[in-house]
Design a protein around this motif. Structure first.
Motif: not given
Lengths: 396, 108
Positions: B9-37
């Motif tokens: 999991s550490v390795l996968l996390n290291l390989n994840a993009s800035v977008y995945q780590k910093n944007c998707v990570a938070c928004h996946k739990n939000s009721p308003v999804k990334m596409d709506k924004f």
């Protein structure tokens, strides 16, 4: 131009050229003016057609926008198929004119326009307030049926022809008015020349016949010389009278062709001018071949020869020479006079054109020569060495 | 085994993009999804350049005035905190976000 048709004295070539240029210029400006009017009319009709179409295309654009809105809202729920309509073709562009999707037949669209015609398609552009799917511009394209264009071309042809005809008619009358004073002056001059010519005939004939009748042996030498001078003067006037008569009446005189013995005619004319030769102490050389004849109008050929002799004497120097040669297919008269400059040789046959203005004359002699030669099928060539000699060759 | 999963999991996390780590990570739990924004931005800004610029401006300096959310949603979700990403990282994340949701080439 028929305005000039009835003139007894035709306008000179350069004047005719000026009138032709005026008429062509008038025609050119008329066509230019009509072209501008036609372009203006065409554009006005096109704008009217587009104005009529605008409402219909605006409705199409609104329908398309509604469909785009629906697609954006349900982008993940419905198939991502761009909305199509049988009535028109459409395209969407973003705010920096990048094509998002297009079904148009035309490749390039001017998004700064509102509605316009391109390659037989009517293109309508609508700006969106909300940019569904990122589209700032919706472009609607419909095929132009061209009915309005046919109507415009029909109107342009029919009304254009009428206007062109009216303008040309106006131009004709304008030209007629413009030429009226000139025509009156020429007609007055024409009448004057005719009347004067007619009046000249009787006294000249009287003078010449009386001189001929006088018995020279009864007169002393001094008086005889005086009488010769009077005879030369009278003959000069007589030649001028003949020239004027030819100019004013030549077109009304019928050509009476006959076989003319050229040696006899040239000898007769040399005899006629003998007093002129003597007065300028000109030596005459002649080499006239026998049995050379031409089928021409004798009076006209006489006129031609007289004019050539008259010029050869007039422009010759005192104690000069004149050589007359007659061969099977030409005769030529060479004088040892002032000659003609090279650049003036081409102009010499024009009426009132004179290469040398130091002696009297009207510049009609060679114009008559050229006219007669043309009518009788003869060829006149002039070669000259300035200040030395001039040779006029008449060939057939 | 537990250690292996952790390492992976550490390795996968290291390989994840800035977008995945910093944007998707938070928004996946939000009721308003990334596409709506994304579509809200597209609806307001249209082109790639303007949309990306507006996103960057908001994330660097989040304010009510430069948010694409409606007042009701703003009231509900509040204004987010200012990004901790560097300018370069932020631009990279936004570029990836644009590439994922852009309309170009997706319509038939």
């Amino acid at each position: 131009m028929s305005v000039l048709k009835n003139w007894d004295i035709n306008l000179r070539q350069s004047e005719k050229k000026t009138l032709r240029s005026f008429f062509l210029l008038y025609l050119f400006f008329t066509v230019v003016l009509l072209s501008f009017m036609a372009i203006y009319y065409y554009n006005t009709q096109k704008d009217l057609m587009l104005k009529d179409k605008r409402l219909e295309l605006s409705k199409y654009a609104n329908d398309e926008i509604k469909k785009l809105k629906y697609l954006q809202i349900n982008f993940d729920k419905v198939p991502r198929i761009y909305p199509r309509d049988k009535r028109f073709k459409s395209a969407i562009y973003d705010s920096v004119y990048t094509k998002i999707f297009s079904l148009l037949d035309v490749n390039k669209v001017d998004l700064n326009e509102d509605i316009y015609l391109q390659n037989n398609y009517i293109i309508y552009i609508k700006d969106l307030e909300s940019y569904y799917l990122g589209a700032k511009y919706v472009v609607i394209e419909v095929k132009d049926n061209g009915i309005w264009k046919k109507q415009v071309y029909n109107n342009l042809f029919s009304y254009g022809s009428i206007v062109l005809f009216a303008l040309l008619l106006m131009g004709y009358f304008l030209l007629y008015l413009l030429l009226k004073p000139m025509r009156e002056v020429i007609s007055l001059l024409d009448r004057f020349i005719k009347d004067t010519t007619h009046e000249l005939n009787t006294p000249i004939s009287t003078i010449l016949s009386n001189i001929e009748l006088s018995n020279k042996h009864e007169l002393d030498e001094k008086l005889q010389k005086r009488l010769d001078r009077i005879k030369i003067g009278a003959k000069t006037i007589s030649n001028l009278y003949q020239d004027l008569l030819f100019l004013t009446l030549s077109e009304k005189m019928e050509s009476r062709k006959e076989t003319v013995d050229l040696k006899a005619l040239l000898s007769e004319r040399i005899e006629y001018f003998s007093l002129f030769f003597d007065s300028k102490k000109i030596t005459l050389k002649q080499s006239l071949k026998d049995n050379v004849s031409l089928h021409v109008d004798k009076n006209r050929l006489t006129k031609l020869i007289d004019n050539l002799f008259s010029n050869a004497i007039k422009y010759n120097k005192i104690k000069g020479e004149i050589e007359v040669v007659l061969e099977d297919n030409y005769f030529c008269i060479k004088d040892s006079g002032r000659g003609i400059e090279k650049d003036k040789l081409e102009q010499i046959f024009k009426r009132y054109e004179r290469a040398d203005k130091s002696v009297g004359g009207f510049g009609i002699g060679l114009s008559i020569v050229s006219k007669i030669a043309h009518e009788e099928g003869l060829k006149v060539e002039i070669s000259s060495i300035f200040k030395k000699e001039t040779i006029v060759k008449v060939s057939w | 085994m537990r250690n292996l999963i952790f390492v992976l999991s550490v390795l996968l996390n290291l390989n994840a993009s800035v977008y995945q780590k910093n944007c998707v990570a938070c928004h996946k739990n939000s009721p308003v999804k990334m596409d709506k924004f994304f579509y809200l931005y597209l609806l307001k800004y249209s082109s790639a350049i303007e949309t990306k610029y507006a996103m960057k401006l908001y994330l660097q300096n989040p304010k009510k005035e430069n948010s694409v959310l409606s007042p009701e949603l703003l009231k509900r979700f509040k204004i987010k905190k200012k990004t901790t990403l560097s300018k370069k990282e932020l631009e990279k994340a936004i570029d990836e976000y644009w590439e994922i949701y852009k309309i170009f080439g997706k319509l038939k």
